[in-house]
Enzyme design. Structure first.
Site, short mmCIF file in Angstrom:
data_model
loop_
_atom_site.label_atom_id
_atom_site.label_comp_id
_atom_site.label_asym_id
_atom_site.label_seq_id
_atom_site.Cartn_x
_atom_site.Cartn_y
_atom_site.Cartn_z
N GLU A 1 41.09 43.34 -60.81
CA GLU A 1 41.44 41.92 -60.97
C GLU A 1 41.15 41.17 -59.67
O GLU A 1 40.83 41.75 -58.65
CB GLU A 1 42.92 41.76 -61.33
CG GLU A 1 43.22 41.58 -62.81
CD GLU A 1 42.92 40.16 -63.30
OE1 GLU A 1 42.33 39.36 -62.53
OE2 GLU A 1 43.26 39.86 -64.46
N ASN B 1 51.51 38.51 -61.79
CA ASN B 1 50.41 38.95 -62.63
C ASN B 1 49.07 38.44 -62.13
O ASN B 1 48.04 39.06 -62.37
CB ASN B 1 50.63 38.48 -64.07
CG ASN B 1 49.67 39.13 -65.03
OD1 ASN B 1 49.57 40.35 -65.07
ND2 ASN B 1 48.96 38.32 -65.81
N ASP C 1 41.36 35.67 -69.76
CA ASP C 1 42.00 36.27 -68.59
C ASP C 1 41.59 35.46 -67.34
O ASP C 1 41.69 34.25 -67.34
CB ASP C 1 41.61 37.73 -68.50
CG ASP C 1 42.61 38.57 -67.69
OD1 ASP C 1 43.42 37.99 -66.96
OD2 ASP C 1 42.57 39.80 -67.79
N ARG D 1 56.89 41.50 -61.95
CA ARG D 1 55.94 41.41 -60.85
C ARG D 1 55.02 40.22 -61.09
O ARG D 1 54.95 39.69 -62.20
CB ARG D 1 55.08 42.68 -60.75
CG ARG D 1 54.17 42.94 -61.94
CD ARG D 1 53.11 43.98 -61.61
NE ARG D 1 52.31 44.37 -62.76
CZ ARG D 1 51.27 43.69 -63.23
NH1 ARG D 1 50.93 42.54 -62.66
NH2 ARG D 1 50.59 44.13 -64.27
#
EC number: 3.1.1.17
Length: 227
Positions: free
Chosen positions: A18, A103, A132, A101
């Protein structure tokens, strides 16, 4: 228009790659592997990759105006010293919420670092893949990586019209950014977590870092954290 070329430049086998960010000064691509708790830096000239493992999932990384990097690690905003492989906590959120958490995270034009946690839920129609990570090109158009869709799409943010679709040889595309000379290349991260052995045989490059050239459009430099 030049022909589009897609290549896996780094077979990293990320569980969930990511937050790709191009660092122009070092000709390097920064990215994270969230569940592996890793920050990575790939040198596009030497083709070498450096990795730093943290003590919690690392969900995003960004450049810092004063040097070094900042990252979201677990529920903390941290400043990173790459040479010393150390992190200093700048702020912590949601101490009272277990198993939470960050992201994802991005720096805005004002130099502020924004991050979102995992408690927001969005409804998606069955025909579409999950949008995304994304970036913006020099013409102000939006590029979105489609998780489980194996593609990045170019959208007009005003009309919502899809302008272009680029298919990749992996399904779980997660995010994208522009980089390289004059920001003429696109880099795409992806994931391999959740794939069965048969799926991994069909898509051996899952979890790798991909470079796309020949898009006919350029990006712009990423914003840096001002703190």
């Amino acid at each position: 228009m030049s022909s589009i070329k897609i290549e896996c430049v780094l077979p990293e086998n990320c569980r969930c790659g990511e937050s790709p960010v191009w660092e122009e000064v070092s000709n390097s691509l920064l990215f994270v592997d969230i569940p592996a708790k890793k920050l990575c830096r790939w040198d596009s000239l030497t083709k070498q990759v450096q990795r730093v493992t943290m003590d919690a999932p690392v969900s995003s990384v960004a450049l810092r105006q004063s040097g070094g990097y900042v990252a979201t690690i677990g529920t903390k905003f941290c400043a990173l010293n790459w040479e010393e492989q150390s992190a200093v906590v700048l702020a912590t959120v949601d101490n009272d919420k277990k198993n939470n958490r960050f992201n994802d995270g991005k720096v805005d034009p004002a130099g502020r670092y924004f991050a979102a946690n995992r408690r927001s839920v969005y409804k998606l129609e069955k025909e579409e893949q999950i949008p995304d990570g994304m970036c913006i090109d020099a013409e102000g158009k939006l590029w979105v990586a489609c998780y489980n869709g194996g593609r990045v799409i170019r959208l007009d943010p005003v009309t919502g019209k899809r302008l272009q679709t680029v298919k990749l040889p992996v399904d779980k595309t997660t995010s994208c950014c522009f980089g390289g000379k004059n920001y003429s290349e696109m880099y795409v991260t992806c994931a391999r977590d959740g794939m069965d052995p048969e799926g991994l045989l069909r898509q051996p490059e899952a979890g790798g870092i991909f470079k796309i050239t020949g898009l006919g459009v350029k990006g712009t430099a990423p914003y840096s954290y001002a703190g």
